[in-house]
Scaffold this motif. Structure first.
Motif, short mmCIF file in Angstrom:
data_model
loop_
_atom_site.label_atom_id
_atom_site.label_comp_id
_atom_site.label_asym_id
_atom_site.label_seq_id
_atom_site.Cartn_x
_atom_site.Cartn_y
_atom_site.Cartn_z
N MET A 174 -79.85 61.75 -19.62
CA MET A 174 -81.05 60.99 -19.92
C MET A 174 -82.13 61.22 -18.87
O MET A 174 -83.32 61.36 -19.20
CB MET A 174 -80.73 59.50 -20.04
CG MET A 174 -81.91 58.66 -20.52
SD MET A 174 -82.48 59.22 -22.16
CE MET A 174 -83.85 58.09 -22.44
N GLN A 232 -84.34 47.63 -21.05
CA GLN A 232 -83.82 47.93 -19.72
C GLN A 232 -84.33 46.98 -18.64
O GLN A 232 -83.61 46.66 -17.68
CB GLN A 232 -84.21 49.38 -19.35
CG GLN A 232 -83.77 49.85 -17.98
CD GLN A 232 -84.76 49.48 -16.88
OE1 GLN A 232 -85.95 49.30 -17.12
NE2 GLN A 232 -84.25 49.36 -15.66
N LYS A 243 -81.15 56.00 -27.33
CA LYS A 243 -81.08 56.96 -26.21
C LYS A 243 -80.70 58.34 -26.74
O LYS A 243 -81.34 59.35 -26.39
CB LYS A 243 -80.06 56.48 -25.19
CG LYS A 243 -79.68 57.52 -24.13
CD LYS A 243 -78.43 57.10 -23.38
CE LYS A 243 -77.85 58.23 -22.58
NZ LYS A 243 -76.58 57.88 -21.93
N GLU A 244 -79.67 58.41 -27.58
CA GLU A 244 -79.24 59.69 -28.14
C GLU A 244 -80.34 60.29 -29.02
O GLU A 244 -80.56 61.51 -29.00
CB GLU A 244 -77.96 59.50 -28.94
CG GLU A 244 -76.75 59.13 -28.08
CD GLU A 244 -75.50 58.91 -28.92
OE1 GLU A 244 -75.59 59.06 -30.16
OE2 GLU A 244 -74.45 58.57 -28.34
N LEU A 273 -78.59 53.98 -19.62
CA LEU A 273 -79.69 54.92 -19.47
C LEU A 273 -79.58 55.79 -18.23
O LEU A 273 -80.12 56.90 -18.19
CB LEU A 273 -81.02 54.16 -19.44
CG LEU A 273 -81.37 53.39 -20.72
CD1 LEU A 273 -82.61 52.53 -20.49
CD2 LEU A 273 -81.60 54.33 -21.89
N TYR A 297 -83.58 59.84 -28.68
CA TYR A 297 -84.67 60.36 -27.86
C TYR A 297 -84.29 61.70 -27.21
O TYR A 297 -85.14 62.58 -27.06
CB TYR A 297 -85.11 59.37 -26.79
CG TYR A 297 -86.36 59.85 -26.09
CD1 TYR A 297 -87.60 59.71 -26.69
CD2 TYR A 297 -86.29 60.52 -24.86
CE1 TYR A 297 -88.75 60.20 -26.10
CE2 TYR A 297 -87.43 61.01 -24.26
CZ TYR A 297 -88.66 60.85 -24.88
OH TYR A 297 -89.79 61.37 -24.29
N GLN A 298 -83.04 61.83 -26.83
CA GLN A 298 -82.61 63.09 -26.23
C GLN A 298 -82.76 64.24 -27.22
O GLN A 298 -83.14 65.36 -26.84
CB GLN A 298 -81.17 62.98 -25.73
CG GLN A 298 -81.03 62.10 -24.50
CD GLN A 298 -79.59 61.88 -24.06
OE1 GLN A 298 -78.71 61.67 -24.91
NE2 GLN A 298 -79.33 61.92 -22.78
N MET A 338 -86.78 51.17 -25.41
CA MET A 338 -85.76 51.33 -24.36
C MET A 338 -86.20 50.67 -23.06
O MET A 338 -85.39 50.08 -22.35
CB MET A 338 -85.47 52.81 -24.15
CG MET A 338 -84.72 53.46 -25.30
SD MET A 338 -84.07 55.12 -24.93
CE MET A 338 -85.58 56.06 -24.81
#
Length: 285
Positions: free
Chosen positions: A221, A205, A176-177, A216, A179-180, A201
């Motif tokens: 996000m 999920q 997640k980090e 997420l 992708y940000q 992800m």
């Protein structure tokens, strides 16, 4: 599966052999094969020191850090070159260039001339080299472990302590980090990495893993995913040219990235509480 784990244990420093072993694992897992997933889970669970997962995530961290750094530098170079090129082509001030809408009958010629001026390093596929291809193999392997709403692996890849392990690495939180950070530097030359990250992800999920959804469902996000749908600079022609999308906001791979972002957004909000929806509505367009 036992042979794959044996190879991963005994040849952890042999990256070529590790990659081939994971590729074999992906083949066995194809279609969400539950029996193979259960077999992998048994071996991962028995790895109390988290040796295999730690080896794989170490590779992820090292290569992804390098990828993001290089791609950020590449985008800065290409953005400057695109700005300079359009400035020269239109002979106008740079502020006006940022707002230029290239005529449809000129797009093909402008793209051809611009690409001709780019150095090979600035138009080469980022994930074409072996280290980056290896990262895609690892991401695909993790995705296949979770495919079919496999709750055991969705939980395990987030927190290995559910199996009594002494060490743990939050794969979902890390990706997640990543992708940000990545969402700011999306280009045609690295977009396969973005697509694979969103696919992983999404598979972590979906289903019954509420804890994964909570990771997420954050403002940062949600904002990032909406930025993916918008295009980083609302898809101006300057931005599209610099990012290698050849002045086409509907470029095939770009649309695939946006489709994956849409799927993940839908999944996140389906599990969210009504008050969360209200908080996040400011990012809706």
């Amino acid at each position: 599966v036992e042979a794959i784990f044996d190879l991963l244990y005994r040849h952890s420093t042999n990256l070529k052999l590790t990659r081939e072993a994971l590729t074999l694992g992906i083949t066995l897992l194809y279609g969400g094969n539950k029996a193979v997933q259960d077999s992998f889970y048994m071996f991962f669970k028995a790895d109390y020191e988290n040796t295999i997962l730690e080896d794989l995530t170490d590779i992820l961290e090292d290569v992804i850090d390098d990828l993001l750094s290089k791609e950020e530098r590449r985008l800065k170079r290409n953005y400057y070159k695109a700005l300079k090129f359009l400035y020269k082509y239109y002979r106008s001030d740079q502020n006006a260039v940022k707002e230029i809408k290239v005529r449809d009958d000129l797009k093909q010629e402008i793209v051809r001339r611009y690409n001709k001026e780019l150095e090979p390093r600035d138009r080469t596929n980022a994930v074409g080299t072996k280290p980056y291809r290896f990262v895609l193999v690892i991401l695909t392997f993790f995705k296949m472990l979770c495919q079919g709403h496999n709750y055991q692996f969705q939980e395990f890849l987030r927190d290995q302590r559910v199996c009594g392990h002494t060490k743990s690495f939050n794969v979902l939180g890390y990706m997640k980090e990543v992708y940000q950070d990545y969402s700011r530097i999306v280009t045609r030359f690295n977009i396969e990495f973005g697509i694979k990250t969103l696919e992983l992800m999404t598979d972590m999920q979906q289903g019954n893993s509420r804890a994964n959804n909570d990771i997420l469902l954050t403002e940062s996000m949600v904002y990032t995913l909406f930025r993916t749908l918008h295009g980083s600079n609302v898809a101006t022609d300057l931005d599209l040219l610099a990012r290698g999308f050849e002045l086409d906001p509907h470029e095939e791979n770009y649309l695939e990235l946006k489709q994956q972002a849409s799927v993940l957004l839908v999944g996140i909000f389906e599990k969210g509480e009504p008050e969360i929806h209200h908080t996040m509505s400011q990012y809706f367009d």
